[in-house]
Write a protein that holds these residues in place. Structure first.
Motif, PDB file in Angstrom:
ATOM      1  N   GLU A   1      14.249 -12.817  11.425  1.00  0.00           N
ATOM      2  CA  GLU A   1      13.956 -11.424  11.504  1.00  0.00           C
ATOM      3  C   GLU A   1      13.428 -10.659  12.225  1.00  0.00           C
ATOM      4  O   GLU A   1      13.662  -9.452  12.622  1.00  0.00           O
ATOM      5  N   VAL A   2      12.308 -11.348  13.123  1.00  0.00           N
ATOM      6  CA  VAL A   2      11.528 -10.746  14.075  1.00  0.00           C
ATOM      7  C   VAL A   2      12.474 -10.750  15.443  1.00  0.00           C
ATOM      8  O   VAL A   2      12.749  -9.592  16.186  1.00  0.00           O
ATOM      9  N   ALA A   3      13.234 -11.767  15.700  1.00  0.00           N
ATOM     10  CA  ALA A   3      14.333 -11.835  16.868  1.00  0.00           C
ATOM     11  C   ALA A   3      15.539 -11.164  16.560  1.00  0.00           C
ATOM     12  O   ALA A   3      16.237 -10.543  17.404  1.00  0.00           O
ATOM     13  N   GLN A   4      15.881 -10.654  15.226  1.00  0.00           N
ATOM     14  CA  GLN A   4      17.015 -10.052  14.877  1.00  0.00           C
ATOM     15  C   GLN A   4      18.243 -10.874  15.239  1.00  0.00           C
ATOM     16  O   GLN A   4      19.296 -10.416  15.873  1.00  0.00           O
ATOM     17  N   ALA A   5      18.067 -12.384  15.175  1.00  0.00           N
ATOM     18  CA  ALA A   5      19.095 -13.218  15.586  1.00  0.00           C
ATOM     19  C   ALA A   5      18.801 -14.405  14.897  1.00  0.00           C
ATOM     20  O   ALA A   5      17.812 -14.993  14.867  1.00  0.00           O
ATOM     21  N   TYR A   6      20.144 -15.316  14.487  1.00  0.00           N
ATOM     22  CA  TYR A   6      19.680 -16.525  13.893  1.00  0.00           C
ATOM     23  C   TYR A   6      20.032 -17.424  14.966  1.00  0.00           C
ATOM     24  O   TYR A   6      20.774 -17.587  15.720  1.00  0.00           O
TER      25      TYR A   6
ATOM     26  N   VAL B   1      27.290 -13.637  10.832  1.00  0.00           N
ATOM     27  CA  VAL B   1      26.140 -12.649  11.547  1.00  0.00           C
ATOM     28  C   VAL B   1      26.296 -13.183  13.057  1.00  0.00           C
ATOM     29  O   VAL B   1      26.243 -12.178  13.873  1.00  0.00           O
ATOM     30  N   ARG B   2      26.140 -14.393  13.250  1.00  0.00           N
ATOM     31  CA  ARG B   2      26.045 -14.834  14.750  1.00  0.00           C
ATOM     32  C   ARG B   2      27.146 -14.618  15.395  1.00  0.00           C
ATOM     33  O   ARG B   2      27.268 -13.901  16.873  1.00  0.00           O
ATOM     34  N   ALA B   3      28.329 -14.424  14.818  1.00  0.00           N
ATOM     35  CA  ALA B   3      29.727 -14.140  15.552  1.00  0.00           C
ATOM     36  C   ALA B   3      29.898 -12.590  15.611  1.00  0.00           C
ATOM     37  O   ALA B   3      30.721 -12.232  16.264  1.00  0.00           O
ATOM     38  N   GLY B   4      28.962 -12.039  14.982  1.00  0.00           N
ATOM     39  CA  GLY B   4      28.948 -10.389  15.060  1.00  0.00           C
ATOM     40  C   GLY B   4      30.077  -9.789  14.111  1.00  0.00           C
ATOM     41  O   GLY B   4      30.284  -8.516  14.277  1.00  0.00           O
ATOM     42  N   ALA B   5      30.499 -10.639  13.180  1.00  0.00           N
ATOM     43  CA  ALA B   5      31.495  -9.923  12.298  1.00  0.00           C
ATOM     44  C   ALA B   5      30.753  -8.876  11.229  1.00  0.00           C
ATOM     45  O   ALA B   5      31.162  -8.321  10.516  1.00  0.00           O
ATOM     46  N   ARG B   6      29.264  -9.122  11.115  1.00  0.00           N
ATOM     47  CA  ARG B   6      28.414  -8.257  10.464  1.00  0.00           C
ATOM     48  C   ARG B   6      27.348  -8.026  11.091  1.00  0.00           C
ATOM     49  O   ARG B   6      26.625  -9.082  11.517  1.00  0.00           O
ATOM     50  N   PRO B   7      26.437  -7.016  10.936  1.00  0.00           N
ATOM     51  CA  PRO B   7      25.190  -6.623  11.489  1.00  0.00           C
ATOM     52  C   PRO B   7      24.246  -7.896  10.839  1.00  0.00           C
ATOM     53  O   PRO B   7      24.231  -8.321   9.789  1.00  0.00           O
TER      54      PRO B   7
ATOM     55  N   VAL C   1      19.374 -12.014   1.520  1.00  0.00           N
ATOM     56  CA  VAL C   1      20.606 -11.211   1.304  1.00  0.00           C
ATOM     57  C   VAL C   1      21.637 -12.101   1.345  1.00  0.00           C
ATOM     58  O   VAL C   1      22.455 -12.367   0.296  1.00  0.00           O
ATOM     59  N   LEU C   2      21.786 -13.117   2.306  1.00  0.00           N
ATOM     60  CA  LEU C   2      22.843 -14.066   2.537  1.00  0.00           C
ATOM     61  C   LEU C   2      22.608 -15.175   1.193  1.00  0.00           C
ATOM     62  O   LEU C   2      23.701 -15.681   0.650  1.00  0.00           O
ATOM     63  N   HIS C   3      21.355 -15.659   0.915  1.00  0.00           N
ATOM     64  CA  HIS C   3      20.982 -16.534  -0.234  1.00  0.00           C
ATOM     65  C   HIS C   3      21.839 -15.967  -1.572  1.00  0.00           C
ATOM     66  O   HIS C   3      22.485 -16.458  -2.365  1.00  0.00           O
ATOM     67  N   ARG C   4      21.626 -14.536  -1.692  1.00  0.00           N
ATOM     68  CA  ARG C   4      21.999 -13.803  -3.117  1.00  0.00           C
ATOM     69  C   ARG C   4      23.384 -14.056  -3.159  1.00  0.00           C
ATOM     70  O   ARG C   4      23.878 -14.107  -4.192  1.00  0.00           O
ATOM     71  N   GLU C   5      24.126 -13.701  -2.176  1.00  0.00           N
ATOM     72  CA  GLU C   5      25.548 -13.609  -1.905  1.00  0.00           C
ATOM     73  C   GLU C   5      25.858 -14.879  -2.221  1.00  0.00           C
ATOM     74  O   GLU C   5      26.987 -15.116  -2.963  1.00  0.00           O
ATOM     75  N   ASN C   6      25.411 -16.148  -1.728  1.00  0.00           N
ATOM     76  CA  ASN C   6      25.706 -17.389  -1.679  1.00  0.00           C
ATOM     77  C   ASN C   6      25.607 -18.099  -3.166  1.00  0.00           C
ATOM     78  O   ASN C   6      26.212 -19.057  -3.413  1.00  0.00           O
TER      79      ASN C   6
END
Lengths: 239, 239
Positions: A154-159, A59-65, A71-76
């Motif tokens: 989530e508020v900043a929309q950035a990790y 997400v940080r690299a812009g490879a996905r929105p 959601v990431l935890h569920r995938e992991n």
């Protein structure tokens, strides 16, 4: 010690305010036993957590929105289960969804509620976590963490440690970066916050990663405040 | 009366939780006197507030990108001053900026703190206001409003009554719309929330607009809960 002009203290949560490893191990233990795994639940917790930074990096690299951490935890989760010898393909999705909510039931470190309650008298206190809003609200309600607001990725929309995570948090509070102090048990988080102009406070959590932890055992830079824990942080800011 | 399955109560703030008109009049009175105006401070408060919906409408309609309410208030302030005969051109910008923060110092209605404190025992309580995060935090700190999180327009990046304001609020809490109850003293707000699938609770604030108020004096639809105030809402949800 004083951090003059600071109006808000924002907190890393995983490891700094809550003990994620012990909590995830406790939540996962009956699940693993039910599925015939003899894996150490703490090892499973580490395996799940090890996938946290790489998932955010996409997400940080812009490879996905931007997607929230739930959601990431569920995938992991599915990869982490495979690593400890459990095949997730044979497990109903809703059972995996329930285990995913283990991250909403993390226990606070023993000083967290008292420390935050004291600090809240003089400062705005809010999480600046990579966890999402619903997760932070559930943790806080269960543990009694007295946040004034729930801020963060989530508020900043950035990790974190992207600068936007720190700068947008100051901005939504209507504060200059120097009026906000980032409080964390992780030197890297503080270095990124400091580069954005925030003030910094460190206290170690030497068993976050278990008894053999080798990282973040002490302050690696001259942070604005270095304390023993949250109660000690309140004492030092009062002095 | 029950609203089974509801996990979060989200609240309109201006008029529903706080008495904006009396508070803005109190904050503006010394400012107006200092600048030689004989205007009734309550009339000035009404003039400022009258520009609130049109300013948001430009954002809702897409004519300008989302900006937080502090920005709209600051723009509207100059027009409102002119309406009561004060020329803002002769007043330093930082003095106008300070008056703009009057919206961060709104007093709660007498039942608000006790009602929210009681409701918080069983529900997630959060503002779903068109006010921005910093404004909501400042109001809450000053008044003692015990929010679990600060949600609303700035988190949703959409102003009520757009559906996104309600739906994204449920989404960030990890809840279905029907697990969230919108609580407001305004029938229009509840109608928009209901259209999105949220549950609804109404209580009147018959002096929000002063002694001659003609709107929102009673529930205009059969909302899920109709109460007298926030303390009565807690009683009704307990029954």
């Amino acid at each position: 010690m004083s951090i003059s002009g600071v109006k808000a203290l924002v907190f890393d949560v995983f490891g700094t305010v809550v003990d994620w490893r012990t909590s995830i191990a406790r939540e996962a233990a009956p699940f693993l036993a039910r599925h015939g795994s003899a894996a150490d639940p703490a090892v499973f917790a580490d395996a799940w957590r090890a996938r946290y930074q790489p998932a955010m990096e996409a997400v940080r690299a812009g490879a996905r929105p931007f997607v929230r951490l739930d959601v990431l935890h569920r995938e992991n989760l599915e990869d982490a289960l495979r690593e400890v010898g459990v095949d997730p393909a044979g497990i109903p999705g809703d059972e995996l969804d329930r285990l995913n909510l283990a991250w909403h039931r993390l226990d606070p470190w023993p000083d967290a509620v008292e420390g935050l309650t004291r600090l809240k008298r003089r400062f705005v206190v809010a999480p600046l976590s990579n966890g999402n809003i619903g997760m932070m609200v559930d943790i806080a309600k269960r543990a009694g963490l007295p946040w004034d607001a729930v801020l963060g990725a989530e508020v900043a929309q950035a990790y974190k440690p992207l600068p936007e995570a720190y700068l947008r948090t100051a901005e939504v509070l209507g504060l200059e970066p120097g009026e906000v102090c980032m409080c964390a048990a992780h030197n890297e988080d503080l270095a990124a916050a400091q580069a954005c102009g925030l003030r910094t406070a460190f206290f170690a959590r030497p068993t976050e990663h278990g008894p053999d932890q080798t990282t973040d055992l002490h302050a690696e830079q001259d942070w604005d405040v270095i304390a023993d824990d949250l109660i000690d942080l309140d004492r030092r800011l009062d002095a």
